[in-house]
Design a protein around this motif. Structure first.
Motif, PDB file in Angstrom:
ATOM      1  N   TRP A 170      30.607   4.705  -3.290  1.00 32.79           N
ATOM      2  CA  TRP A 170      31.270   4.283  -4.516  1.00 32.79           C
ATOM      3  C   TRP A 170      31.641   2.803  -4.446  1.00 32.79           C
ATOM      4  O   TRP A 170      31.460   2.068  -5.423  1.00 32.79           O
ATOM      5  CB  TRP A 170      32.526   5.126  -4.773  1.00 32.79           C
ATOM      6  CG  TRP A 170      33.258   4.660  -5.983  1.00 32.79           C
ATOM      7  CD1 TRP A 170      32.943   4.917  -7.282  1.00 32.79           C
ATOM      8  CD2 TRP A 170      34.412   3.816  -6.001  1.00 32.79           C
ATOM      9  NE1 TRP A 170      33.841   4.294  -8.105  1.00 32.79           N
ATOM     10  CE2 TRP A 170      34.746   3.606  -7.341  1.00 32.79           C
ATOM     11  CE3 TRP A 170      35.193   3.228  -5.009  1.00 32.79           C
ATOM     12  CZ2 TRP A 170      35.830   2.827  -7.715  1.00 32.79           C
ATOM     13  CZ3 TRP A 170      36.265   2.458  -5.396  1.00 32.79           C
ATOM     14  CH2 TRP A 170      36.576   2.262  -6.730  1.00 32.79           C
ATOM     15  N   GLY A 171      32.119   2.346  -3.310  1.00 40.81           N
ATOM     16  CA  GLY A 171      32.461   0.934  -3.147  1.00 40.81           C
ATOM     17  C   GLY A 171      31.250   0.031  -3.310  1.00 40.81           C
ATOM     18  O   GLY A 171      31.326  -1.027  -3.954  1.00 40.81           O
ATOM     19  N   ILE A 172      30.122   0.445  -2.758  1.00 45.12           N
ATOM     20  CA  ILE A 172      28.891  -0.328  -2.920  1.00 45.12           C
ATOM     21  C   ILE A 172      28.457  -0.348  -4.376  1.00 45.12           C
ATOM     22  O   ILE A 172      28.020  -1.380  -4.901  1.00 45.12           O
ATOM     23  CB  ILE A 172      27.791   0.246  -2.002  1.00 45.12           C
ATOM     24  CG1 ILE A 172      28.146  -0.013  -0.545  1.00 45.12           C
ATOM     25  CG2 ILE A 172      26.429  -0.349  -2.345  1.00 45.12           C
ATOM     26  CD1 ILE A 172      27.268   0.716   0.446  1.00 45.12           C
ATOM     27  N   THR A 173      28.597   0.783  -5.047  1.00 46.24           N
ATOM     28  CA  THR A 173      28.248   0.862  -6.466  1.00 46.24           C
ATOM     29  C   THR A 173      29.097  -0.092  -7.299  1.00 46.24           C
ATOM     30  O   THR A 173      28.587  -0.787  -8.184  1.00 46.24           O
ATOM     31  CB  THR A 173      28.415   2.306  -6.981  1.00 46.24           C
ATOM     32  OG1 THR A 173      27.595   3.168  -6.211  1.00 46.24           O
ATOM     33  CG2 THR A 173      28.057   2.422  -8.450  1.00 46.24           C
ATOM     34  N   VAL A 174      30.384  -0.138  -7.018  1.00 43.50           N
ATOM     35  CA  VAL A 174      31.274  -1.044  -7.753  1.00 43.50           C
ATOM     36  C   VAL A 174      30.894  -2.499  -7.481  1.00 43.50           C
ATOM     37  O   VAL A 174      30.840  -3.323  -8.404  1.00 43.50           O
ATOM     38  CB  VAL A 174      32.753  -0.780  -7.388  1.00 43.50           C
ATOM     39  CG1 VAL A 174      33.657  -1.862  -7.934  1.00 43.50           C
ATOM     40  CG2 VAL A 174      33.185   0.575  -7.905  1.00 43.50           C
ATOM     41  N   ALA A 175      30.622  -2.818  -6.223  1.00 47.52           N
ATOM     42  CA  ALA A 175      30.234  -4.189  -5.877  1.00 47.52           C
ATOM     43  C   ALA A 175      28.949  -4.600  -6.591  1.00 47.52           C
ATOM     44  O   ALA A 175      28.843  -5.717  -7.123  1.00 47.52           O
ATOM     45  CB  ALA A 175      30.082  -4.320  -4.372  1.00 47.52           C
ATOM     46  N   LEU A 176      27.973  -3.706  -6.620  1.00 45.24           N
ATOM     47  CA  LEU A 176      26.726  -4.005  -7.318  1.00 45.24           C
ATOM     48  C   LEU A 176      26.925  -4.128  -8.827  1.00 45.24           C
ATOM     49  O   LEU A 176      26.305  -4.975  -9.477  1.00 45.24           O
ATOM     50  CB  LEU A 176      25.680  -2.930  -7.015  1.00 45.24           C
ATOM     51  CG  LEU A 176      25.109  -2.941  -5.606  1.00 45.24           C
ATOM     52  CD1 LEU A 176      24.232  -1.715  -5.390  1.00 45.24           C
ATOM     53  CD2 LEU A 176      24.337  -4.208  -5.356  1.00 45.24           C
ATOM     54  N   ALA A 177      27.785  -3.295  -9.387  1.00 41.38           N
ATOM     55  CA  ALA A 177      28.051  -3.361 -10.828  1.00 41.38           C
ATOM     56  C   ALA A 177      28.707  -4.688 -11.196  1.00 41.38           C
ATOM     57  O   ALA A 177      28.300  -5.342 -12.166  1.00 41.38           O
ATOM     58  CB  ALA A 177      28.937  -2.194 -11.252  1.00 41.38           C
ATOM     59  N   ILE A 178      29.689  -5.092 -10.426  1.00 39.92           N
ATOM     60  CA  ILE A 178      30.356  -6.369 -10.694  1.00 39.92           C
ATOM     61  C   ILE A 178      29.377  -7.525 -10.494  1.00 39.92           C
ATOM     62  O   ILE A 178      29.346  -8.472 -11.291  1.00 39.92           O
ATOM     63  CB  ILE A 178      31.605  -6.521  -9.811  1.00 39.92           C
ATOM     64  CG1 ILE A 178      32.665  -5.513 -10.255  1.00 39.92           C
ATOM     65  CG2 ILE A 178      32.154  -7.939  -9.862  1.00 39.92           C
ATOM     66  CD1 ILE A 178      33.856  -5.420  -9.344  1.00 39.92           C
ATOM     67  N   GLY A 179      28.575  -7.442  -9.449  1.00 39.67           N
ATOM     68  CA  GLY A 179      27.580  -8.482  -9.214  1.00 39.67           C
ATOM     69  C   GLY A 179      26.576  -8.597 -10.342  1.00 39.67           C
ATOM     70  O   GLY A 179      26.177  -9.702 -10.722  1.00 39.67           O
ATOM     71  N   SER A 180      26.163  -7.472 -10.903  1.00 39.70           N
ATOM     72  CA  SER A 180      25.203  -7.518 -12.005  1.00 39.70           C
ATOM     73  C   SER A 180      25.829  -8.112 -13.265  1.00 39.70           C
ATOM     74  O   SER A 180      25.169  -8.854 -13.994  1.00 39.70           O
ATOM     75  CB  SER A 180      24.636  -6.134 -12.294  1.00 39.70           C
ATOM     76  OG  SER A 180      25.591  -5.297 -12.881  1.00 39.70           O
ATOM     77  N   VAL A 181      27.089  -7.822 -13.512  1.00 40.29           N
ATOM     78  CA  VAL A 181      27.769  -8.407 -14.668  1.00 40.29           C
ATOM     79  C   VAL A 181      27.882  -9.919 -14.484  1.00 40.29           C
ATOM     80  O   VAL A 181      27.624 -10.691 -15.421  1.00 40.29           O
ATOM     81  CB  VAL A 181      29.162  -7.777 -14.874  1.00 40.29           C
ATOM     82  CG1 VAL A 181      29.948  -8.525 -15.936  1.00 40.29           C
ATOM     83  CG2 VAL A 181      29.029  -6.321 -15.260  1.00 40.29           C
ATOM     84  N   LEU A 182      28.245 -10.357 -13.290  1.00 37.14           N
ATOM     85  CA  LEU A 182      28.343 -11.792 -13.030  1.00 37.14           C
ATOM     86  C   LEU A 182      26.988 -12.474 -13.179  1.00 37.14           C
ATOM     87  O   LEU A 182      26.893 -13.579 -13.728  1.00 37.14           O
ATOM     88  CB  LEU A 182      28.910 -12.035 -11.633  1.00 37.14           C
ATOM     89  CG  LEU A 182      30.371 -11.673 -11.432  1.00 37.14           C
ATOM     90  CD1 LEU A 182      30.757 -11.831  -9.966  1.00 37.14           C
ATOM     91  CD2 LEU A 182      31.257 -12.521 -12.311  1.00 37.14           C
ATOM     92  N   GLN A 183      25.926 -11.829 -12.700  1.00 37.07           N
ATOM     93  CA  GLN A 183      24.578 -12.402 -12.816  1.00 37.07           C
ATOM     94  C   GLN A 183      24.150 -12.492 -14.275  1.00 37.07           C
ATOM     95  O   GLN A 183      23.568 -13.489 -14.692  1.00 37.07           O
ATOM     96  CB  GLN A 183      23.585 -11.557 -12.020  1.00 37.07           C
ATOM     97  CG  GLN A 183      22.198 -12.141 -11.981  1.00 37.07           C
ATOM     98  CD  GLN A 183      22.138 -13.431 -11.193  1.00 37.07           C
ATOM     99  OE1 GLN A 183      22.825 -13.579 -10.199  1.00 37.07           O
ATOM    100  NE2 GLN A 183      21.319 -14.354 -11.636  1.00 37.07           N
TER     101      GLN A 183
END
Length: 64
Positions: free
Chosen positions: A40-53
């Motif tokens: 779940w933590g990795i999923t959140v990190a990837l989601a935030i990273g995709s929004v920033l990108q």
């Protein structure tokens, strides 16, 4: 802030958090629970990273 709240990957991560909390409350406490929270933590990190990108790409297009 709206770009985070309305993003489908962030919404999916929030639903995943709900599932992880339910599994923590009702399920056995073993190594799979730890993996669930790490996942779940990795999923959140990837989601935030995709929004920033996406935001960065949109700003680059506006400047061009």
């Amino acid at each position: 802030m709206r770009k985070y709240i309305l993003n489908s990957s962030i919404i999916s991560a929030a639903i995943g958090a709900f599932s992880a909390v339910q599994a923590t409350r009702k399920g056995p406490r073993d190594w799979r629970l730890i993996l669930m929270w790490v996942s779940w933590g990795i999923t959140v990190a990837l989601a935030i990273g995709s929004v920033l990108q996406q935001d960065e790409n949109a700003r680059e297009l506006e400047e061009s």
